[in-house]
Design a protein around this motif. Structure first.
Motif, PDB file in Angstrom:
ATOM      1  N   ALA A  45       0.925  -1.238  -0.019  1.00 21.60           N
ATOM      2  CA  ALA A  45      -0.004  -0.063   0.309  1.00 21.60           C
ATOM      3  C   ALA A  45       0.896   1.280   0.245  1.00 21.60           C
ATOM      4  O   ALA A  45       1.591   0.965   0.597  1.00 21.60           O
ATOM      5  N   TYR A  46       0.758   2.231  -1.247  1.00 24.88           N
ATOM      6  CA  TYR A  46       1.140   3.735  -1.508  1.00 24.88           C
ATOM      7  C   TYR A  46       0.282   4.726  -0.140  1.00 24.88           C
ATOM      8  O   TYR A  46      -0.257   5.386  -1.289  1.00 24.88           O
ATOM      9  N   GLY A  47      -0.190   4.767   0.413  1.00 25.59           N
ATOM     10  CA  GLY A  47      -0.615   5.255   1.544  1.00 25.59           C
ATOM     11  C   GLY A  47      -2.494   4.790   0.730  1.00 25.59           C
ATOM     12  O   GLY A  47      -2.246   3.642   0.541  1.00 25.59           O
ATOM     13  N   ARG A  48      -2.737   6.232   0.535  1.00 25.54           N
ATOM     14  CA  ARG A  48      -4.415   5.446   0.466  1.00 25.54           C
ATOM     15  C   ARG A  48      -4.311   5.989  -1.497  1.00 25.54           C
ATOM     16  O   ARG A  48      -5.418   6.062  -1.802  1.00 25.54           O
ATOM     17  N   LEU A  49      -3.224   6.827  -2.301  1.00 26.22           N
ATOM     18  CA  LEU A  49      -3.449   6.847  -3.281  1.00 26.22           C
ATOM     19  C   LEU A  49      -3.643   6.042  -4.195  1.00 26.22           C
ATOM     20  O   LEU A  49      -4.295   5.705  -5.248  1.00 26.22           O
ATOM     21  N   ALA A  50      -2.243   4.560  -3.922  1.00 24.12           N
ATOM     22  CA  ALA A  50      -2.355   3.569  -4.411  1.00 24.12           C
ATOM     23  C   ALA A  50      -1.782   2.078  -4.026  1.00 24.12           C
ATOM     24  O   ALA A  50      -1.436   2.315  -3.144  1.00 24.12           O
ATOM     25  N   ASP A  51      -2.939   1.104  -4.363  1.00 24.25           N
ATOM     26  CA  ASP A  51      -2.153  -0.407  -3.678  1.00 24.25           C
ATOM     27  C   ASP A  51      -1.772  -0.796  -5.389  1.00 24.25           C
ATOM     28  O   ASP A  51      -1.832  -1.383  -6.388  1.00 24.25           O
ATOM     29  N   ILE A  52      -0.724  -1.949  -4.452  1.00 26.87           N
ATOM     30  CA  ILE A  52       0.250  -2.165  -5.907  1.00 26.87           C
ATOM     31  C   ILE A  52       0.072  -3.984  -5.434  1.00 26.87           C
ATOM     32  O   ILE A  52       0.511  -4.405  -4.715  1.00 26.87           O
ATOM     33  N   THR A  53      -0.432  -4.502  -6.662  1.00 24.61           N
ATOM     34  CA  THR A  53      -0.791  -6.207  -5.925  1.00 24.61           C
ATOM     35  C   THR A  53       0.516  -6.711  -7.185  1.00 24.61           C
ATOM     36  O   THR A  53       0.028  -6.476  -8.578  1.00 24.61           O
ATOM     37  N   MET A  54       1.139  -8.160  -6.782  1.00 21.24           N
ATOM     38  CA  MET A  54       2.341  -8.441  -7.711  1.00 21.24           C
ATOM     39  C   MET A  54       0.920  -9.727  -7.941  1.00 21.24           C
ATOM     40  O   MET A  54       0.599 -10.401  -6.336  1.00 21.24           O
ATOM     41  N   ILE A  55       1.270 -10.362  -9.136  1.00 24.87           N
ATOM     42  CA  ILE A  55      -0.178 -11.711  -9.156  1.00 24.87           C
ATOM     43  C   ILE A  55       1.705 -12.779  -9.746  1.00 24.87           C
ATOM     44  O   ILE A  55       2.077 -12.324 -10.141  1.00 24.87           O
TER      45      ILE A  55
ATOM     46  N   ARG B 294      -7.073   4.714  -4.437  1.00 20.40           N
ATOM     47  CA  ARG B 294      -7.747   5.356  -5.978  1.00 20.40           C
ATOM     48  C   ARG B 294      -6.960   5.053  -6.703  1.00 20.40           C
ATOM     49  O   ARG B 294      -7.964   4.925  -7.835  1.00 20.40           O
ATOM     50  N   TRP B 295      -5.736   4.009  -7.025  1.00 22.68           N
ATOM     51  CA  TRP B 295      -5.423   3.215  -7.740  1.00 22.68           C
ATOM     52  C   TRP B 295      -5.253   2.286  -7.525  1.00 22.68           C
ATOM     53  O   TRP B 295      -4.758   1.643  -6.414  1.00 22.68           O
ATOM     54  N   GLN B 296      -5.520   0.851  -8.376  1.00 23.32           N
ATOM     55  CA  GLN B 296      -5.595  -0.567  -8.326  1.00 23.32           C
ATOM     56  C   GLN B 296      -4.198  -0.053  -9.352  1.00 23.32           C
ATOM     57  O   GLN B 296      -4.576  -0.544 -10.574  1.00 23.32           O
TER      58      GLN B 296
ATOM     59  N   GLU C  90     -18.373  -4.179 -11.688  1.00 24.76           N
ATOM     60  CA  GLU C  90     -19.621  -4.964 -10.987  1.00 24.76           C
ATOM     61  C   GLU C  90     -19.497  -4.348  -9.280  1.00 24.76           C
ATOM     62  O   GLU C  90     -20.192  -3.758  -8.478  1.00 24.76           O
ATOM     63  N   ARG C  91     -17.989  -4.210  -8.689  1.00 24.90           N
ATOM     64  CA  ARG C  91     -17.758  -4.742  -7.485  1.00 24.90           C
ATOM     65  C   ARG C  91     -17.463  -2.515  -7.270  1.00 24.90           C
ATOM     66  O   ARG C  91     -16.971  -2.447  -6.720  1.00 24.90           O
ATOM     67  N   ASP C  92     -17.346  -1.800  -8.148  1.00 27.52           N
ATOM     68  CA  ASP C  92     -16.453   0.086  -8.841  1.00 27.52           C
ATOM     69  C   ASP C  92     -15.917  -0.562  -8.265  1.00 27.52           C
ATOM     70  O   ASP C  92     -15.653   0.251  -7.265  1.00 27.52           O
ATOM     71  N   VAL C  93     -14.174  -1.324  -8.674  1.00 29.63           N
ATOM     72  CA  VAL C  93     -13.253  -1.009  -8.245  1.00 29.63           C
ATOM     73  C   VAL C  93     -12.399   0.304  -9.113  1.00 29.63           C
ATOM     74  O   VAL C  93     -13.142   0.670 -10.048  1.00 29.63           O
ATOM     75  N   ARG C  94     -11.654   0.891  -8.257  1.00 30.24           N
ATOM     76  CA  ARG C  94     -11.785   2.716  -8.644  1.00 30.24           C
ATOM     77  C   ARG C  94     -10.179   2.183 -10.028  1.00 30.24           C
ATOM     78  O   ARG C  94      -9.305   1.769  -8.860  1.00 30.24           O
ATOM     79  N   ASN C  95     -10.205   2.992 -10.374  1.00 30.77           N
ATOM     80  CA  ASN C  95      -9.317   3.090 -11.629  1.00 30.77           C
ATOM     81  C   ASN C  95      -7.952   1.652 -11.134  1.00 30.77           C
ATOM     82  O   ASN C  95      -7.039   2.046 -11.044  1.00 30.77           O
ATOM     83  N   LEU C  96      -8.447   0.934 -11.624  1.00 35.40           N
ATOM     84  CA  LEU C  96      -7.759  -0.463 -11.989  1.00 35.40           C
ATOM     85  C   LEU C  96      -6.203  -0.563 -13.656  1.00 35.40           C
ATOM     86  O   LEU C  96      -7.049  -0.289 -14.447  1.00 35.40           O
ATOM     87  N   VAL C  97      -5.712  -0.205 -12.923  1.00 37.81           N
ATOM     88  CA  VAL C  97      -4.360  -0.460 -14.487  1.00 37.81           C
ATOM     89  C   VAL C  97      -3.543  -1.366 -13.875  1.00 37.81           C
ATOM     90  O   VAL C  97      -2.271  -1.410 -12.706  1.00 37.81           O
ATOM     91  N   VAL C  98      -3.560  -2.381 -15.219  1.00 42.72           N
ATOM     92  CA  VAL C  98      -2.963  -3.152 -15.106  1.00 42.72           C
ATOM     93  C   VAL C  98      -1.169  -2.788 -16.091  1.00 42.72           C
ATOM     94  O   VAL C  98      -1.043  -2.367 -16.797  1.00 42.72           O
ATOM     95  N   ILE C  99       0.055  -2.822 -15.031  1.00 41.75           N
ATOM     96  CA  ILE C  99       1.436  -3.303 -15.947  1.00 41.75           C
ATOM     97  C   ILE C  99       1.951  -4.815 -16.416  1.00 41.75           C
ATOM     98  O   ILE C  99       1.768  -5.223 -14.950  1.00 41.75           O
TER      99      ILE C  99
END
Length: 536
Positions: free
Chosen positions: A311-321, A373-375, A417-426
């Motif tokens: 978690a980068y504060g409430r600005l972004a969650d960085i999820t590694m898969i 805010r960003w995923q 459907e779950r209203d996920v905010r701002n998903l950006v895939v890298i």
């Protein structure tokens, strides 16, 4: 900036009892170091592979080095003795270490390739720190790193780069020289940090290599040796010492196109399960030994957990898969040698998975519950559809998400459907740059755009590359959701703030000779609560 520390008196290094008590731990940070030894260095430098930091939190990070005074020793031991060695470290607020905040020691064991991974806690959030090591009477280069903001913070922006695919034999790591000159908070590496292939004198660099690199990697000694060759590169060391890295792996850290328990395509198809388990265990151990990874990523035989969330504060969650370790074997005619298939119904089967049930549930739960805010989803292989057929049919690769349509549709449907905010895939893997819209269902022309994807090119893999080649023309014609294509080498630089995401494709004109310049080929934005990419 990074620097050498030869001018700093050694007597000032690690005056234990000064700024906090020293903790002596194994390289994993688990056990005591009573059996660790000081050792007399008979060579010049045990820090030939550099230093690194990774996986920042709001109060710390993991540090890394691996002792290897003879990094290209054919036995993979780096010229180290078969005994445990004490490695001291310091963390400071300033580059000259006048304000030391942590001192300690770790134990570098032969069982873990004389690598250490001390995990640092209790530091101030959102702050720059410097670190260094000492072993064998020698002091390492200085590394720079930083902590993340606290979970409740609302930082103004985040600057990072992402990279992947750095086949040593395909070119020089000039991109990392340019990356190290950027003003970044972190780097995300999306896999193919090494390639398992043999390296011979007909490499694209046109250089002579020692004969011990002339075999494919199968066992631990050979994987260690491959990492040593890659990590001895000065530009890569410079980037590691300049920024904290977040790592995942793709296929070439083990073997091309592997899937869970087998390899369906490539030079080693359908291996004996026991032999492949041994190969994975060796590959995962070498991956851990050579990168700044936490104890949670320490492998257990042929199993490793690389999916995690930062978690980068409430600005972004960085999820590694992880799209390798739990996937089903690639669909249909993947074994025909092309990796592509037409009219493949198996790729739509609802019981086929690229993530595995547990990881998929973890991913969806995390996206749904996040307050960021960003995923940012760190992903190995392209999620967007990449069709080779500009006509009415579809001709797709089935190694990436195109071969696992049900998983892709489930993830992207849940985003809407779950209203996920701002998903950006890298994404890495492809050795090409794309900016693309992610559709809820790529088989429905009227399907809404629910997320965005930035696919980054390789650091070197594929050689010099081109701007828009024939494949790019086909892709742009066949895939209207793809807004940009480029096949040069480089990385992607990202600035994300509360209103928008800006992704810049940084490219080099060549990599088969050193000192290439860099430029920004294109830039695309994603606006808050408006999925899809737009030209900047």
């Amino acid at each position: 900036m990074t620097s050498q520390v030869g001018s700093v008196p050694r007597r000032r290094f690690l005056g234990l009892g000064g700024a906090g008590a020293a903790a002596v731990v194994l390289g994993t940070g688990v056990l005591g170091g009573e059996s660790a030894n000081a050792f007399t260095l008979r060579k010049d430098n045990p820090f030939t592979l550099g230093v690194a930091s990774g996986d920042p939190s709001s109060d710390g990070f993991v540090l890394w080095t691996r002792l290897a005074p003879e990094p290209f020793a054919a036995d993979g031991k780096g010229g180290m003795p078969d005994r445990s060695v004490r490695v001291e470290y310091e963390v400071a607020r300033d580059e000259r270490f006048r304000q030391v905040v942590r001192r300690g020691a770790a134990v570098a064991t032969p069982e873990l390739g004389h690598s250490v991974h001390p995990e640092i806690h209790g530091l101030a959030p959102d702050r720059e720190y410097f670190y260094r090591f000492r072993a064998g009477g020698e002091i390492s280069p200085v590394g720079r790193t930083r902590t993340f903001p606290v979970a409740a913070a609302n930082p103004r922006e985040l600057d990072f780069a992402f990279a992947s695919c750095q086949a040593w034999q395909d070119g020089y790591y000039t991109a990392y020289d340019h990356m190290a000159a950027e003003d970044l908070d972190l780097v995300v590496h999306l896999g193919d940090y090494i390639y398992e292939y043999e390296i011979k004198n007909n490499n694209k660099r046109g250089v002579t290599v020692p004969e011990q690199f002339g075999t494919e990697t199968f066992d631990l000694a050979r994987y260690r040796l491959q990492y040593s060759l890659y990590k001895a590169e000065a530009p890569l060391q410079k980037a590691h010492a300049r920024f904290p890295f977040i790592h995942t792996l793709d296929d070439h850290e083990v073997v091309n196109d592997w899937a869970k328990d087998t390899v369906l395509m490539g030079r080693n198809p359908n291996p004996d399960p026991a032999a492949f388990a041994r190969r994975k265990a060796a590959a995962f151990q070498a991956f851990y030994e050579n990168l700044p990874l936490r104890r949670a990523q320490l492998p257990s035989g042929p199993h490793i957990r690389v999916h995690r969330r930062l978690a980068y504060g409430r600005l972004a969650d960085i999820t590694m898969i992880d799209t390798r370790g739990s996937r089903d074997i690639q669909a249909c005619s993947y074994g025909n040698g092309t990796g592509r298939t037409k009219a493949c119904q198996e790729r739509f089967d609802t019981d086929r998975t690229i993530l595995g049930a547990d990881q998929k549930r973890w991913l969806l739960d995390g996206l749904s519950s996040s307050r960021a805010r960003w995923q940012i989803l760190g992903n190995q292989v392209p999620m967007l559809e990449t069709d080779w057929d500009p006509g009415t049919g579809k001709d797709v690769w089935v190694d990436p998400w195109d071969g696992y349509v049900a998983d892709r549709n489930e993830i992207l449907a849940a985003v809407q459907e779950r209203d996920v905010r701002n998903l950006v895939v890298i994404t890495g893997d492809r050795h090409q740059n794309y900016a693309a819209d992610l559709k809820r269902d790529f088989d429905d022309p009227d399907s809404p755009t629910v997320a965005s994807e930035f696919v980054g090119t390789s650091i070197t893999s594929g050689g010099d590359g081109a701007d828009v080649d024939a494949l790019g023309q086909t892709f742009l014609a066949a895939n209207p959701h793809m807004k940009f294509y480029n096949a040069q080498r480089g990385y992607v630089r990202v600035n994300v703030n509360r209103e928008r995401w800006l992704g810049e494709f940084r490219v080099l004109p060549y990599v088969t000779r050193p000192n290439a310049p860099i430029s920004t080929r294109a830039a695309f934005v994603v606006e808050d609560r408006r999925p899809g990419v737009q030209s900047a």
